[in-house]
Design an enzyme around this catalytic site. Structure first.
Site, mmCIF file in Angstrom:
data_model
loop_
_atom_site.group_PDB
_atom_site.id
_atom_site.type_symbol
_atom_site.label_atom_id
_atom_site.label_comp_id
_atom_site.label_asym_id
_atom_site.label_seq_id
_atom_site.Cartn_x
_atom_site.Cartn_y
_atom_site.Cartn_z
ATOM 1 C CE LYS A 1 33.907 80.573 55.559
ATOM 2 N NZ LYS A 1 32.373 80.850 56.246
ATOM 3 C CG HIS B 1 30.192 85.838 50.199
ATOM 4 N ND1 HIS B 1 30.872 86.763 49.281
ATOM 5 C CD2 HIS B 1 30.716 86.068 51.608
ATOM 6 C CE1 HIS B 1 32.087 86.920 50.960
ATOM 7 N NE2 HIS B 1 31.783 86.376 51.579
ATOM 8 C CD GLU C 1 26.811 84.455 56.242
ATOM 9 O OE1 GLU C 1 27.874 83.425 55.196
ATOM 10 O OE2 GLU C 1 25.921 83.932 56.336
HETATM 11 C C1 LIG Z 1 30.740 81.865 53.601
HETATM 12 C C2 LIG Z 1 31.137 82.669 54.037
HETATM 13 N N1 LIG Z 1 29.991 83.944 54.893
HETATM 14 C C3 LIG Z 1 31.319 84.901 54.941
HETATM 15 C C4 LIG Z 1 32.607 84.547 54.623
HETATM 16 C C5 LIG Z 1 33.510 86.235 54.843
HETATM 17 O O1 LIG Z 1 33.419 86.862 53.642
HETATM 18 P P1 LIG Z 1 35.109 88.104 54.197
HETATM 19 O O2 LIG Z 1 36.201 87.925 54.632
HETATM 20 O O3 LIG Z 1 34.984 89.209 52.659
HETATM 21 O O4 LIG Z 1 34.499 89.019 55.210
HETATM 22 C C6 LIG Z 1 33.216 83.650 53.761
HETATM 23 C C7 LIG Z 1 34.374 83.803 52.960
HETATM 24 O O5 LIG Z 1 34.870 83.172 52.315
HETATM 25 C C8 LIG Z 1 31.995 82.998 53.779
HETATM 26 O O6 LIG Z 1 32.816 81.954 53.015
#
Ligand SMILES: Cc1ncc(COP(=O)(O)O)c(C=O)c1O
Length: 375
Positions: free
Chosen positions: A53, A181, A258
């Site tokens: 995403k 998270h 993640e």
């Molecule tokens: C479930 C989940 N995992 C991972 C991420 C990625 O987080 P980051 O970009 O802070 O590493 C997000 C970001 O919204 C998320 O919602």
């Protein structure tokens, strides 16, 4: 050294603008790979699953797919894109805590069986549409000071984790671990330390209850620098995480993460041009050809602030930057210290690879910035 690399970026930008016009969204392949290398070096125990995403551009996905890492997916579209690229289902975690029945069915029929949940309704849904799935309970952890507070919307209260895992067994699912998270762009290392401590208590409780957990998912949130003057906290964060992982989790526990922003953020540069200029209330306003409805959408959705740089030198003054749409919401910043600019001058933003291009719209019939891959 810094001045030399700034001059390089300026030359690259000038050449690319001559060739492609603006707005441009540059993605650096070398930077993607060096960020991944840095992640793997600084967190040797942690297997990364790139959060699609954060930037789902096919080039980024292909680069990380070729590098052999895993992916955190949130929807049918994301799963499909990766499957079409040849990424094996066991390299994906379906980490959208709330999933549609259709997406669960799609995951099940394509053997994507690792997923997160944080409540009983979701567990029932998973059991119905993706029977036998391996599940991680996502817990609520401190998100103090993070730019995007994700525990607002997601995460089971930690005392509910074990009852949920027991319920998962009753529903025929396979409880395999815990996820959390700490919130995106997390600069409070303590959030990770607290989350690891809370997770380890759940692992110990689970062992007592004879639920053999094997995966800890430490989520995303790893911070990057958005401004030149900021400290790079990633190495320090990683060092503290490593120590706690080794103290709290035996070697047989698999640790995954993640990461989104830390892998793709530093690889993105947005290049815009001044398309209009005015003086309003004794202040210079510059209208750029990209704005909050485009690749600067992170101002809204990511709560992010960026550093705006120009190629021109000169005496600076406080100015306003606005985007190209007819909406007065499309104001980028009202207090940028910049030299006087003219129509056609370049404004650019570095470290904007995450949550930017991914959330850009076509509002006012203005398409998102053209993506150009650079070395
Ligand atoms: C479930 C989940 N995992 C991972 C991420 C990625 O987080 P980051 O970009 O802070 O590493 C997000 C970001 O919204 C998320 O919602």
């Amino acid at each position: 050294m810094k001045a030399k690399s700034n001059n390089n970026i300026k030359k690259i930008i000038e050449n690319l603008v001559r060739k492609h016009n603006t707005p441009l969204f540059l993605i650096s392949k070398n930077k993607l790979l060096s960020q991944l290398k840095r992640f793997q070096t600084l967190l040797p125990r942690v297997k990364p699953f790139y959060a699609v995403k954060s930037n789902s551009h096919p080039f980024i996905l292909k680069t990380f797919a070729d590098a052999g890492i895993g992916f955190d997916v949130a929807s049918i579209q994301e799963m499909k894109t990766l499957l079409d690229m040849g990424v094996a289902p066991d390299r994906m975690i379906f980490a959208n805590t709330v999933k549609t029945p259709e997406a669960l069915k799609f995951a099940a029929s394509n053997k994507i069986d690792l997923m997160t949940f944080d409540n009983e309704y979701e567990l029932n849904k998973i059991a119905r549409y993706a029977p036998g799935a391996r599940v991680l309970v996502r817990i609520k952890v401190p998100n103090v000071g993070s730019m995007v507070e994700l525990s607002l919307k997601f995460g089971a209260e930690p005392p509910d984790a074990i009852p949920f895992l027991i319920k998962a067994i009753r529903l025929g699912l396979k409880p395999v671990g815990v996820s959390f998270h700490v919130g995106s762009q997390n600069t409070h290392i303590e959030n990770y330390l607290d989350a690891l401590e809370i997770s380890s208590i759940i692992f110990k409780d689970a062992q007592l209850k004879k639920i053999p957990l094997e995966i800890l998912d430490i989520g995303g949130g790893f911070p990057i620098k958005h401004f030149d003057y900021e400290k790079d906290l990633f190495a320090q964060t990683a060092g503290s995480i490593n120590k706690e992982l080794n103290r709290l989790f035996p070697e047989n526990i698999q640790i995954i993460a993640e990461p989104g922003r830390v892998l793709c953020g530093p690889a993105g540069i947005l290049v815009m041009r001044v398309i209009g200029k005015s003086i309003r209330n004794n202040k210079h306003w510059y209208y750029l050809d990209d704005g909050v409805y485009g690749s600067l959408s992170g101002i809204v959705y990511d709560h992010c602030k960026y550093q705006y740089k120009v190629l021109k030198k000169g005496v600076t003054q406080i100015t306003t930057l606005a985007g190209p749409t007819c909406d007065s919401f499309d104001i980028i910043s009202t207090s940028e210290e910049l030299p006087e600019l003219d129509i056609g001058d370049i404004v650019y933003v570095e470290n904007i690879g995450a949550y930017s291009w991914a959330t850009a719209t076509n509002f006012n019939g203005l398409p998102p910035a053209k993506v150009v891959i650079i070395p």
